[in-house]
Scaffold this motif. Sequence first.
Motif, PDB file in Angstrom:
ATOM      1  N   LYS A 278       0.819  -1.214   0.000  1.00 10.27           N
ATOM      2  CA  LYS A 278       0.000   0.000   0.000  1.00 10.27           C
ATOM      3  C   LYS A 278       0.850   1.262   0.000  1.00 10.27           C
ATOM      4  O   LYS A 278       0.391   2.324  -0.409  1.00 10.27           O
ATOM      5  N   LYS A 279       2.084   1.128   0.461  1.00 13.76           N
ATOM      6  CA  LYS A 279       2.991   2.276   0.457  1.00 13.76           C
ATOM      7  C   LYS A 279       3.685   2.443  -0.895  1.00 13.76           C
ATOM      8  O   LYS A 279       4.572   3.286  -1.042  1.00 13.76           O
ATOM      9  N   ASN A 280       3.275   1.589  -1.871  1.00 12.47           N
ATOM     10  CA  ASN A 280       3.827   1.642  -3.223  1.00 12.47           C
ATOM     11  C   ASN A 280       5.315   1.340  -3.277  1.00 12.47           C
ATOM     12  O   ASN A 280       6.030   1.841  -4.149  1.00 12.47           O
ATOM     13  N   LEU A 281       5.778   0.516  -2.322  1.00  8.29           N
ATOM     14  CA  LEU A 281       7.177   0.112  -2.349  1.00  8.29           C
ATOM     15  C   LEU A 281       7.367  -1.166  -3.151  1.00  8.29           C
ATOM     16  O   LEU A 281       8.429  -1.395  -3.725  1.00  8.29           O
ATOM     17  N   PHE A 282       6.318  -2.007  -3.178  1.00  8.21           N
ATOM     18  CA  PHE A 282       6.360  -3.258  -3.925  1.00  8.21           C
ATOM     19  C   PHE A 282       4.987  -3.505  -4.534  1.00  8.21           C
ATOM     20  O   PHE A 282       3.980  -2.945  -4.095  1.00  8.21           O
ATOM     21  N   ASP A 283       4.969  -4.341  -5.539  1.00  6.38           N
ATOM     22  CA  ASP A 283       3.720  -4.813  -6.133  1.00  6.38           C
ATOM     23  C   ASP A 283       3.742  -6.331  -6.005  1.00  6.38           C
ATOM     24  O   ASP A 283       4.320  -7.036  -6.831  1.00  6.38           O
ATOM     25  N   PHE A 284       3.146  -6.845  -4.927  1.00  7.33           N
ATOM     26  CA  PHE A 284       3.222  -8.271  -4.629  1.00  7.33           C
ATOM     27  C   PHE A 284       2.068  -9.046  -5.249  1.00  7.33           C
ATOM     28  O   PHE A 284       0.936  -8.564  -5.318  1.00  7.33           O
ATOM     29  N   GLU A 285       2.375 -10.254  -5.668  1.00  6.36           N
ATOM     30  CA  GLU A 285       1.349 -11.226  -6.042  1.00  6.36           C
ATOM     31  C   GLU A 285       1.615 -12.481  -5.218  1.00  6.36           C
ATOM     32  O   GLU A 285       2.716 -13.040  -5.276  1.00  6.36           O
ATOM     33  N   PHE A 286       0.623 -12.896  -4.422  1.00  5.17           N
ATOM     34  CA  PHE A 286       0.821 -13.999  -3.484  1.00  5.17           C
ATOM     35  C   PHE A 286       0.101 -15.265  -3.944  1.00  5.17           C
ATOM     36  O   PHE A 286      -0.952 -15.206  -4.567  1.00  5.17           O
ATOM     37  N   LYS A 287       0.692 -16.375  -3.595  1.00  7.50           N
ATOM     38  CA  LYS A 287      -0.002 -17.659  -3.592  1.00  7.50           C
ATOM     39  C   LYS A 287       0.387 -18.332  -2.282  1.00  7.50           C
ATOM     40  O   LYS A 287       1.551 -18.659  -2.056  1.00  7.50           O
ATOM     41  N   THR A 288      -0.573 -18.493  -1.377  1.00  6.78           N
ATOM     42  CA  THR A 288      -0.301 -19.094  -0.074  1.00  6.78           C
ATOM     43  C   THR A 288      -1.026 -20.420   0.026  1.00  6.78           C
ATOM     44  O   THR A 288      -2.237 -20.483  -0.184  1.00  6.78           O
ATOM     45  N   ASN A 289      -0.284 -21.464   0.321  1.00  8.97           N
ATOM     46  CA  ASN A 289      -0.873 -22.791   0.459  1.00  8.97           C
ATOM     47  C   ASN A 289      -0.513 -23.351   1.831  1.00  8.97           C
ATOM     48  O   ASN A 289       0.667 -23.482   2.162  1.00  8.97           O
ATOM     49  N   ILE A 290      -1.530 -23.654   2.616  1.00 12.40           N
ATOM     50  CA  ILE A 290      -1.333 -24.234   3.943  1.00 12.40           C
ATOM     51  C   ILE A 290      -1.825 -25.685   3.906  1.00 12.40           C
ATOM     52  O   ILE A 290      -2.974 -25.945   3.555  1.00 12.40           O
ATOM     53  N   ASN A 291      -0.935 -26.604   4.245  1.00 11.57           N
ATOM     54  CA  ASN A 291      -1.274 -28.030   4.239  1.00 11.57           C
ATOM     55  C   ASN A 291      -1.644 -28.464   5.660  1.00 11.57           C
ATOM     56  O   ASN A 291      -0.793 -28.446   6.552  1.00 11.57           O
ATOM     57  N   PRO A 292      -2.890 -28.868   5.893  1.00 11.32           N
ATOM     58  CA  PRO A 292      -3.296 -29.283   7.239  1.00 11.32           C
ATOM     59  C   PRO A 292      -2.473 -30.440   7.784  1.00 11.32           C
ATOM     60  O   PRO A 292      -2.296 -30.568   8.994  1.00 11.32           O
ATOM     61  N   GLU A 293      -1.946 -31.300   6.885  1.00  9.98           N
ATOM     62  CA  GLU A 293      -1.174 -32.462   7.330  1.00  9.98           C
ATOM     63  C   GLU A 293       0.322 -32.228   7.313  1.00  9.98           C
ATOM     64  O   GLU A 293       1.099 -33.082   7.726  1.00  9.98           O
ATOM     65  N   GLY A 294       0.758 -31.062   6.804  1.00  4.16           N
ATOM     66  CA  GLY A 294       2.176 -30.845   6.573  1.00  4.16           C
ATOM     67  C   GLY A 294       2.990 -30.645   7.833  1.00  4.16           C
ATOM     68  O   GLY A 294       2.632 -29.859   8.703  1.00  4.16           O
ATOM     69  N   SER A 295       4.104 -31.359   7.918  1.00  2.01           N
ATOM     70  CA  SER A 295       5.069 -31.152   8.994  1.00  2.01           C
ATOM     71  C   SER A 295       6.344 -30.568   8.389  1.00  2.01           C
ATOM     72  O   SER A 295       6.460 -30.412   7.174  1.00  2.01           O
ATOM     73  N   HIS A 296       7.301 -30.242   9.244  1.00  2.00           N
ATOM     74  CA  HIS A 296       8.500 -29.506   8.815  1.00  2.00           C
ATOM     75  C   HIS A 296       9.532 -30.498   8.280  1.00  2.00           C
ATOM     76  O   HIS A 296      10.531 -30.796   8.935  1.00  2.00           O
ATOM     77  N   ASN A 297       9.294 -31.000   7.078  1.00  2.11           N
ATOM     78  CA  ASN A 297      10.269 -31.926   6.497  1.00  2.11           C
ATOM     79  C   ASN A 297      10.199 -31.948   4.978  1.00  2.11           C
ATOM     80  O   ASN A 297       9.276 -31.401   4.366  1.00  2.11           O
ATOM     81  N   GLU A 298      11.192 -32.623   4.398  1.00  7.78           N
ATOM     82  CA  GLU A 298      11.392 -32.602   2.953  1.00  7.78           C
ATOM     83  C   GLU A 298      10.259 -33.259   2.178  1.00  7.78           C
ATOM     84  O   GLU A 298       9.994 -32.879   1.026  1.00  7.78           O
ATOM     85  N   PHE A 299       9.592 -34.248   2.750  1.00  5.90           N
ATOM     86  CA  PHE A 299       8.518 -34.926   2.026  1.00  5.90           C
ATOM     87  C   PHE A 299       7.438 -33.944   1.596  1.00  5.90           C
ATOM     88  O   PHE A 299       6.984 -33.954   0.449  1.00  5.90           O
ATOM     89  N   TYR A 300       7.024 -33.072   2.493  1.00  5.20           N
ATOM     90  CA  TYR A 300       5.954 -32.127   2.169  1.00  5.20           C
ATOM     91  C   TYR A 300       6.445 -31.009   1.253  1.00  5.20           C
ATOM     92  O   TYR A 300       5.708 -30.532   0.390  1.00  5.20           O
ATOM     93  N   TRP A 301       7.707 -30.592   1.414  1.00  2.00           N
ATOM     94  CA  TRP A 301       8.264 -29.606   0.492  1.00  2.00           C
ATOM     95  C   TRP A 301       8.379 -30.208  -0.906  1.00  2.00           C
ATOM     96  O   TRP A 301       8.184 -29.518  -1.907  1.00  2.00           O
ATOM     97  N   SER A 302       8.686 -31.492  -0.964  1.00  2.00           N
ATOM     98  CA  SER A 302       8.760 -32.191  -2.245  1.00  2.00           C
ATOM     99  C   SER A 302       7.419 -32.176  -2.961  1.00  2.00           C
ATOM    100  O   SER A 302       7.338 -31.929  -4.172  1.00  2.00           O
TER     101      SER A 302
END
Length: 373
Positions: A319-343
Amino acid sequence: MKFILYTEEADERPIFITGNFNIWNPKDLRYQLAQIDQNNYYIEISDEFLPDIVEFKFTKGGWENVELDKYGSITPNKKVQKSEGSISHTVEKWRFNWGPFKKEFFPIVEIISEEFYIPQLERHRKVWALLPYDYYVSDKKYPVLYLQDAQNLFNEGSPYGNWEIDKKLSILAEYGRGDVIIIAIEHGSEERIKEYIFDNDNVANGSEGKKYIRFITDTLKPFVDEHYRTKRDRENTGIGGSSLGALISIYSGFLYPEVYSKLLIFSPSLWVEPNNNFPMMSFRVPFKTKIYLYGGEQEGSKMVKRIQVFENYLKRWEKKNLFDFEFKTNINPEGSHNEFYWSQEFPRAIEWLFYNNTENPVEVTPHQDTIEN
């Protein structure tokens, strides 16, 4: 309309129908099939929710687990007239975690250097390049994505597993979405935390993130652009990683927006910057930056909340016109902090960042030899 399904490969995972009636959502709980017995399922959908020509597929909850034919290949979308009233369908195999993978589409993996010199840090590091499978028989130029923690991205031997990006790139290439060069930088083992922390000596005494970012931007990128057929402009350059590797990638994108237009941010260690005190460069014309954010609800009570707070913080900067962001946010209900889910998330992120927001790689018609650049 009634859809009747017989599946030859039975397991405990629920089955969903998806199509042009639910924006191709592969795990829409409204469209979960009822189970008759081990192999037979059905679902009835009111005609008012269906277009005249219904296009559909069955999944086990995601495109990484979509239906296959008996040869392990992706089946074309099924099309029926709503007026038919009912349709019977057979699934012979199911994909699991994006597999099977076709070796003819695997990327060409090269070692750029066993000991690439980092003048900013006065040390050396192993750096890899993963090139499109047809790199040496084409004259195309390619966008580039720089990724941290190469030890955990492909190959065997990492104690934590790996993202299997070579396999995921083969899937993307099969569907005309593999024209990307990946530059993978190995982390510095005992130096990893210091290199991935930007400027916080409370977390890492002698943090070296500023110098590490300068290495990728000022030293490694020019080398890659000189030795490979790359598209050098910011629109075709991205950076990313997971955990602390994601954190340092955020800093890279904010400090060098004239270099990076795409950020792949998986499970970022935002606890290092709980107040989101990220330095941002101010330019007369804001740079458009695409950010793919991913996190798992099983990563700890604060991961998802921190991602949401971070996204809201960036919107205030926008909103301060410093960036023009485009987001895609995906939250996995089953995801834990490991490589399988990042894969699992990697092909979705690549496609959204580099290929016109197409959500579903398996729906793309293969046209490997006619990709427009």
